[in-house]
Design a protein around this motif. Structure first.
Motif, PDB file in Angstrom:
ATOM      1  N   THR A  77       0.830  -1.202   0.000  1.00 32.34           N
ATOM      2  CA  THR A  77       0.000   0.000   0.000  1.00 32.34           C
ATOM      3  C   THR A  77       0.867   1.254   0.000  1.00 32.34           C
ATOM      4  O   THR A  77       2.048   1.215   0.364  1.00 32.34           O
ATOM      5  CB  THR A  77      -0.911   0.036   1.243  1.00 32.34           C
ATOM      6  OG1 THR A  77      -0.079   0.146   2.405  1.00 32.34           O
ATOM      7  CG2 THR A  77      -1.793  -1.204   1.339  1.00 32.34           C
ATOM      8  N   SER A  78       0.260   2.368  -0.355  1.00 34.59           N
ATOM      9  CA  SER A  78       1.009   3.631  -0.348  1.00 34.59           C
ATOM     10  C   SER A  78       1.452   3.999   1.062  1.00 34.59           C
ATOM     11  O   SER A  78       2.534   4.558   1.247  1.00 34.59           O
ATOM     12  CB  SER A  78       0.191   4.758  -0.972  1.00 34.59           C
ATOM     13  OG  SER A  78      -1.003   4.948  -0.277  1.00 34.59           O
ATOM     14  N   SER A  79       0.657   3.668   2.074  1.00 30.42           N
ATOM     15  CA  SER A  79       1.074   3.975   3.451  1.00 30.42           C
ATOM     16  C   SER A  79       2.261   3.098   3.867  1.00 30.42           C
ATOM     17  O   SER A  79       3.157   3.569   4.565  1.00 30.42           O
ATOM     18  CB  SER A  79      -0.089   3.829   4.435  1.00 30.42           C
ATOM     19  OG  SER A  79      -0.586   2.520   4.450  1.00 30.42           O
ATOM     20  N   LYS A  82       5.303   4.626   2.198  1.00 29.55           N
ATOM     21  CA  LYS A  82       5.700   5.868   2.863  1.00 29.55           C
ATOM     22  C   LYS A  82       6.445   5.575   4.162  1.00 29.55           C
ATOM     23  O   LYS A  82       7.489   6.169   4.444  1.00 29.55           O
ATOM     24  CB  LYS A  82       4.465   6.726   3.136  1.00 29.55           C
ATOM     25  CG  LYS A  82       4.777   8.090   3.663  1.00 29.55           C
ATOM     26  CD  LYS A  82       3.526   8.933   3.809  1.00 29.55           C
ATOM     27  CE  LYS A  82       3.884  10.322   4.290  1.00 29.55           C
ATOM     28  NZ  LYS A  82       2.724  11.188   4.391  1.00 29.55           N
ATOM     29  N   GLU A  83       5.929   4.651   4.953  1.00 25.44           N
ATOM     30  CA  GLU A  83       6.593   4.258   6.202  1.00 25.44           C
ATOM     31  C   GLU A  83       7.939   3.605   5.913  1.00 25.44           C
ATOM     32  O   GLU A  83       8.927   3.860   6.597  1.00 25.44           O
ATOM     33  CB  GLU A  83       5.688   3.293   6.984  1.00 25.44           C
ATOM     34  CG  GLU A  83       6.224   2.942   8.353  1.00 25.44           C
ATOM     35  CD  GLU A  83       5.261   2.045   9.117  1.00 25.44           C
ATOM     36  OE1 GLU A  83       5.747   1.089   9.749  1.00 25.44           O
ATOM     37  OE2 GLU A  83       4.035   2.296   9.076  1.00 25.44           O
ATOM     38  N   TRP A  84       7.987   2.777   4.894  1.00 25.36           N
ATOM     39  CA  TRP A  84       9.231   2.113   4.483  1.00 25.36           C
ATOM     40  C   TRP A  84      10.285   3.167   4.123  1.00 25.36           C
ATOM     41  O   TRP A  84      11.430   3.081   4.569  1.00 25.36           O
ATOM     42  CB  TRP A  84       8.942   1.191   3.294  1.00 25.36           C
ATOM     43  CG  TRP A  84      10.139   0.484   2.759  1.00 25.36           C
ATOM     44  CD1 TRP A  84      10.628  -0.725   3.159  1.00 25.36           C
ATOM     45  CD2 TRP A  84      11.013   0.929   1.707  1.00 25.36           C
ATOM     46  NE1 TRP A  84      11.744  -1.053   2.425  1.00 25.36           N
ATOM     47  CE2 TRP A  84      11.997  -0.049   1.530  1.00 25.36           C
ATOM     48  CE3 TRP A  84      11.046   2.069   0.900  1.00 25.36           C
ATOM     49  CZ2 TRP A  84      13.007   0.052   0.580  1.00 25.36           C
ATOM     50  CZ3 TRP A  84      12.060   2.179  -0.045  1.00 25.36           C
ATOM     51  CH2 TRP A  84      13.021   1.183  -0.197  1.00 25.36           C
ATOM     52  N   THR A  85       9.888   4.151   3.333  1.00 22.42           N
ATOM     53  CA  THR A  85      10.813   5.217   2.929  1.00 22.42           C
ATOM     54  C   THR A  85      11.350   5.957   4.149  1.00 22.42           C
ATOM     55  O   THR A  85      12.555   6.241   4.231  1.00 22.42           O
ATOM     56  CB  THR A  85      10.109   6.204   1.969  1.00 22.42           C
ATOM     57  OG1 THR A  85       9.713   5.496   0.792  1.00 22.42           O
ATOM     58  CG2 THR A  85      11.017   7.356   1.593  1.00 22.42           C
ATOM     59  N   GLN A  86      10.497   6.264   5.105  1.00 22.29           N
ATOM     60  CA  GLN A  86      10.940   6.955   6.315  1.00 22.29           C
ATOM     61  C   GLN A  86      11.933   6.113   7.112  1.00 22.29           C
ATOM     62  O   GLN A  86      12.911   6.647   7.654  1.00 22.29           O
ATOM     63  CB  GLN A  86       9.737   7.355   7.178  1.00 22.29           C
ATOM     64  CG  GLN A  86       8.878   8.440   6.554  1.00 22.29           C
ATOM     65  CD  GLN A  86       9.686   9.664   6.133  1.00 22.29           C
ATOM     66  OE1 GLN A  86      10.480  10.207   6.888  1.00 22.29           O
ATOM     67  NE2 GLN A  86       9.494  10.087   4.891  1.00 22.29           N
ATOM     68  N   LYS A  87      11.705   4.804   7.176  1.00 19.87           N
ATOM     69  CA  LYS A  87      12.649   3.914   7.871  1.00 19.87           C
ATOM     70  C   LYS A  87      14.006   3.912   7.180  1.00 19.87           C
ATOM     71  O   LYS A  87      15.052   3.978   7.836  1.00 19.87           O
ATOM     72  CB  LYS A  87      12.100   2.478   7.920  1.00 19.87           C
ATOM     73  CG  LYS A  87      10.969   2.281   8.884  1.00 19.87           C
ATOM     74  CD  LYS A  87      10.495   0.837   8.836  1.00 19.87           C
ATOM     75  CE  LYS A  87       9.266   0.616   9.680  1.00 19.87           C
ATOM     76  NZ  LYS A  87       8.757  -0.778   9.559  1.00 19.87           N
ATOM     77  N   VAL A  88      13.996   3.824   5.861  1.00 17.28           N
ATOM     78  CA  VAL A  88      15.254   3.831   5.105  1.00 17.28           C
ATOM     79  C   VAL A  88      15.989   5.148   5.342  1.00 17.28           C
ATOM     80  O   VAL A  88      17.187   5.164   5.648  1.00 17.28           O
ATOM     81  CB  VAL A  88      15.009   3.608   3.595  1.00 17.28           C
ATOM     82  CG1 VAL A  88      16.282   3.851   2.790  1.00 17.28           C
ATOM     83  CG2 VAL A  88      14.472   2.202   3.336  1.00 17.28           C
ATOM     84  N   GLY A 108      14.772  -1.017  -8.750  1.00 17.57           N
ATOM     85  CA  GLY A 108      13.572  -0.670  -9.485  1.00 17.57           C
ATOM     86  C   GLY A 108      12.919   0.565  -8.885  1.00 17.57           C
ATOM     87  O   GLY A 108      13.202   0.958  -7.750  1.00 17.57           O
ATOM     88  N   SER A 109      12.035   1.179  -9.644  1.00 19.74           N
ATOM     89  CA  SER A 109      11.453   2.465  -9.253  1.00 19.74           C
ATOM     90  C   SER A 109      10.685   2.420  -7.938  1.00 19.74           C
ATOM     91  O   SER A 109      10.667   3.411  -7.208  1.00 19.74           O
ATOM     92  CB  SER A 109      10.563   3.010 -10.364  1.00 19.74           C
ATOM     93  OG  SER A 109       9.481   2.137 -10.609  1.00 19.74           O
ATOM     94  N   ASP A 110      10.058   1.312  -7.605  1.00 16.99           N
ATOM     95  CA  ASP A 110       9.336   1.242  -6.332  1.00 16.99           C
ATOM     96  C   ASP A 110      10.278   1.443  -5.143  1.00 16.99           C
ATOM     97  O   ASP A 110       9.871   1.915  -4.093  1.00 16.99           O
ATOM     98  CB  ASP A 110       8.616  -0.102  -6.186  1.00 16.99           C
ATOM     99  CG  ASP A 110       7.412  -0.185  -7.101  1.00 16.99           C
ATOM    100  OD1 ASP A 110       6.562   0.717  -7.047  1.00 16.99           O
ATOM    101  OD2 ASP A 110       7.340  -1.159  -7.883  1.00 16.99           O
ATOM    102  N   TYR A 111      11.536   1.081  -5.319  1.00 15.88           N
ATOM    103  CA  TYR A 111      12.507   1.164  -4.231  1.00 15.88           C
ATOM    104  C   TYR A 111      13.207   2.522  -4.155  1.00 15.88           C
ATOM    105  O   TYR A 111      13.786   2.853  -3.140  1.00 15.88           O
ATOM    106  CB  TYR A 111      13.529   0.030  -4.350  1.00 15.88           C
ATOM    107  CG  TYR A 111      12.906  -1.306  -4.067  1.00 15.88           C
ATOM    108  CD1 TYR A 111      12.985  -1.867  -2.806  1.00 15.88           C
ATOM    109  CD2 TYR A 111      12.184  -1.978  -5.041  1.00 15.88           C
ATOM    110  CE1 TYR A 111      12.386  -3.084  -2.518  1.00 15.88           C
ATOM    111  CE2 TYR A 111      11.582  -3.191  -4.771  1.00 15.88           C
ATOM    112  CZ  TYR A 111      11.680  -3.736  -3.510  1.00 15.88           C
ATOM    113  OH  TYR A 111      11.071  -4.935  -3.233  1.00 15.88           O
TER     114      TYR A 111
END
Length: 147
Positions: A77-79, A82-88, A108-111
């Motif tokens: 999901t988009s949430s 978003k949480e994954w990106t903040q952790k990274v 890939g672009s999702d990452y």
């Protein structure tokens, strides 16, 4: 200024037949793109350090020990993304100077989509479904917004 490689995880992993066995993160991923990024990409761009972008674990150090998992960031999901990106980003901030260090992203672009506004980076995407293009970046971001 440091140069840091960020390699996207791969669907092909060791441990599928024995999910209780731990592997070093640098060894568990067996996909072609992961291997090429690790053996050729990091050397070609003289990365001082490198990590793995994992849908399950966010940012992994190469010596982290992990279990087999089956999770693709693109299906989340988009949430979750978003949480994954903040952790990274949080983990990267603990290790690096996000205002001055340069990141080479092999994924890939999702990452990488969520990371672009926060990093000085070159992004090397896929030529095909299982082959990374190390000849020219698909994206280049420098002079980014502050996290």
């Amino acid at each position: 200024m440091k140069t840091i490689g960020l390699i996207g995880c791969s669907a092909t992993k060791q441990g599928k037949d024995n999910p209780t066995q731990k592997f070093k993160a640098q060894d568990i991923y067996q996909g072609n793109t992961f291997k090429i990024s690790k053996t050729i990409g990091l050397k070609k761009f003289k990365c001082d350090d490198w990590h793995i972008l994992s849908a399950q674990y966010a940012l992994l150090d190469r010596d982290d020990e992990i279990f087999y998992y089956d999770l693709y960031l693109g299906n989340q999901t988009s949430s979750y993304k978003k949480e994954w990106t903040q952790k990274v980003l949080q983990k990267l901030k603990e290790k690096y100077d996000l205002e001055n260090d340069v990141f080479y992203i092999f994924a890939g672009s999702d990452y990488y989509k969520g990371l672009l506004p926060h990093l000085h980076c070159f992004v090397f995407g896929y030529k095909s479904s299982n082959m990374i293009d190390l000849d020219s970046p698909t994206e280049y971001v420098y002079g980014v917004k502050k996290c």
